[in-house]
Write a protein that holds these residues in place. Structure first.
Motif, PDB file in Angstrom:
ATOM      1  N   ALA A 122       0.825  -1.210   0.000  1.00 25.34           N
ATOM      2  CA  ALA A 122       0.000   0.000   0.000  1.00 25.34           C
ATOM      3  C   ALA A 122       0.858   1.259   0.000  1.00 25.34           C
ATOM      4  O   ALA A 122       0.590   2.216  -0.750  1.00 25.34           O
ATOM      5  CB  ALA A 122      -0.924   0.001   1.216  1.00 25.34           C
ATOM      6  N   LEU A 123       1.914   1.288   0.820  1.00 28.62           N
ATOM      7  CA  LEU A 123       2.765   2.468   0.875  1.00 28.62           C
ATOM      8  C   LEU A 123       3.570   2.641  -0.396  1.00 28.62           C
ATOM      9  O   LEU A 123       3.839   3.764  -0.830  1.00 28.62           O
ATOM     10  CB  LEU A 123       3.685   2.385   2.094  1.00 28.62           C
ATOM     11  N   GLN A 138       1.251   4.164  -2.717  1.00 28.76           N
ATOM     12  CA  GLN A 138       1.037   5.561  -2.334  1.00 28.76           C
ATOM     13  C   GLN A 138       2.176   6.443  -2.815  1.00 28.76           C
ATOM     14  O   GLN A 138       1.951   7.542  -3.338  1.00 28.76           O
ATOM     15  CB  GLN A 138       0.896   5.654  -0.815  1.00 28.76           C
ATOM     16  N   GLU A 139       3.411   5.982  -2.641  1.00 29.21           N
ATOM     17  CA  GLU A 139       4.560   6.764  -3.101  1.00 29.21           C
ATOM     18  C   GLU A 139       4.545   6.910  -4.616  1.00 29.21           C
ATOM     19  O   GLU A 139       4.876   7.975  -5.150  1.00 29.21           O
ATOM     20  CB  GLU A 139       5.864   6.103  -2.638  1.00 29.21           C
ATOM     21  N   GLU A 192       1.891   6.965  -6.504  1.00 29.89           N
ATOM     22  CA  GLU A 192       0.840   7.932  -6.820  1.00 29.89           C
ATOM     23  C   GLU A 192       1.290   9.349  -6.513  1.00 29.89           C
ATOM     24  O   GLU A 192       0.993  10.293  -7.257  1.00 29.89           O
ATOM     25  CB  GLU A 192      -0.433   7.587  -6.039  1.00 29.89           C
ATOM     26  N   ARG A 193       2.028   9.520  -5.426  1.00 26.47           N
ATOM     27  CA  ARG A 193       2.549  10.852  -5.099  1.00 26.47           C
ATOM     28  C   ARG A 193       3.510  11.337  -6.181  1.00 26.47           C
ATOM     29  O   ARG A 193       3.479  12.516  -6.567  1.00 26.47           O
ATOM     30  CB  ARG A 193       3.262  10.813  -3.747  1.00 26.47           C
TER      31      ARG A 193
END
Length: 316
Positions: A116-117, A120-121, A123-124
């Motif tokens: 998940a992280l 997330q990174e 996507e950032r």
């Protein structure tokens, strides 16, 4: 021996003992029952109940420890002490199964958090790239066009256009700052120490905090994931201090020694107190788990909030 038979034998032992006492004692019961005989029966009944209560409490004590462990377990703090396997039969099997379940849950949570992280990174980085390449370039083009129009406009209109230019330039700076927070290019280009100093400079410039950053010791070679975790924990801590604590001073310390790397972010705000942990703090804990670091958040010695992240030296 199963729990059913253990309870049955405990009760049977009490009844056998009571029957033996009744047979061997000189006490008798007549009809009608006298008051002295009622007292003897009641005393014997109370003794049986107390003995049964004590024996059952001893037998169920391991289950009590298991219940306390189940109510206090927190998957964001892995490695917590497991309830000791004690008792017999089904009780011991239940405690062993609970401990094994915790191990599986911690492993699965760590794996899912990593995925998940990582997403997330990614996507950032995508959003930061779009802000820089699309929105940033569009605003830059608008600035150039405004300058061209303002140079040819009459005085009053030119003044208004210059004001619009300043607003657009401020918006472009804000977009650039957001893009840097989403994708820390300074971390990739200049390293962890420079990235942390950049965070404190940003806190001084945009939040008015008296912020400083110190780096003690020579930092060892860290992989990208460990550097990113340290950076994100510091970033979230500074953001919380800026938005919620009412702090005036902020101190960031990154120290490296033979035991590993320690990050400390301390402010002089109102402190965390009894406030429940929000999504930001839970996110920091999840990131710390990814690299096997220990995160502690609490009140600072002189007031305010203190965030401590310890990344142990695995080669020691």
């Amino acid at each position: 021996m199963s729990l059913f038979w253990r309870i049955f034998l405990l009760n049977a032992a009490v009844f056998v003992a009571a029957a033996a006492v009744l047979m061997l004692s000189p006490a008798t019961i007549s009809a009608p029952v006298s008051s002295a005989e009622v007292v003897v029966v009641l005393v014997g009944l109370m003794a049986m109940l107390v003995a049964n209560l004590v024996l059952l409490r001893i037998g169920f004590r391991p289950l009590g420890r298991l219940i306390r462990a189940m109510t206090s377990v927190d998957l964001l703090r892995p490695g917590a002490s497991r309830p000791a396997v004690s008792g017999h039969g089904e009780v011991a099997a239940l405690i062993s199964a609970f401990n094994a379940m915790l191990d599986r849950l911690e492993t699965e949570r760590a794996t899912s958090n990593a995925r998940a992280l990582s997403a997330q990174e990614a996507e950032r980085r995508r959003i930061a790239r779009e802000l820089h390449d699309e929105v940033g370039q569009s605003l830059t083009a608008v600035l150039l066009e405004l300058k061209h129009v303002a140079d040819e406009a009459p005085g009053a209109v030119a003044t208004s256009l210059h004001q619009v230019q300043e607003i657009t330039r401020d918006s472009l700076d804000e977009i650039s700052r957001i893009a840097r927070r989403l994708r820390p290019g300074v971390l990739e280009e200049l390293g962890l120490a420079s990235a942390l100093k950049s965070l404190t400079v940003e806190a001084r410039d945009h939040a008015g905090l008296a912020a400083r950053c110190r780096v003690d010791g020579e930092l060892p070679g860290l992989d990208d994931s460990a550097e990113l975790v340290i950076y994100r924990v510091a970033q979230e801590s500074i953001t919380n201090a800026t938005r919620h604590s009412g702090a005036v001073h902020l101190d960031v310390l990154l120290r490296s020694d033979e035991h590993g790397i320690r990050l400390r972010v301390r402010d002089d705000g109102r402190g965390i107190g009894e406030a429940p942990e929000g999504a930001g703090i839970r996110g920091m804990r999840e990131r710390a788990l990814l690299v096997g670091a220990e995160l502690t958040i609490g009140d600072a010695p002189d007031g305010g909030t203190e965030v401590l992240l310890h990344l142990p030296n695995r080669s020691a």
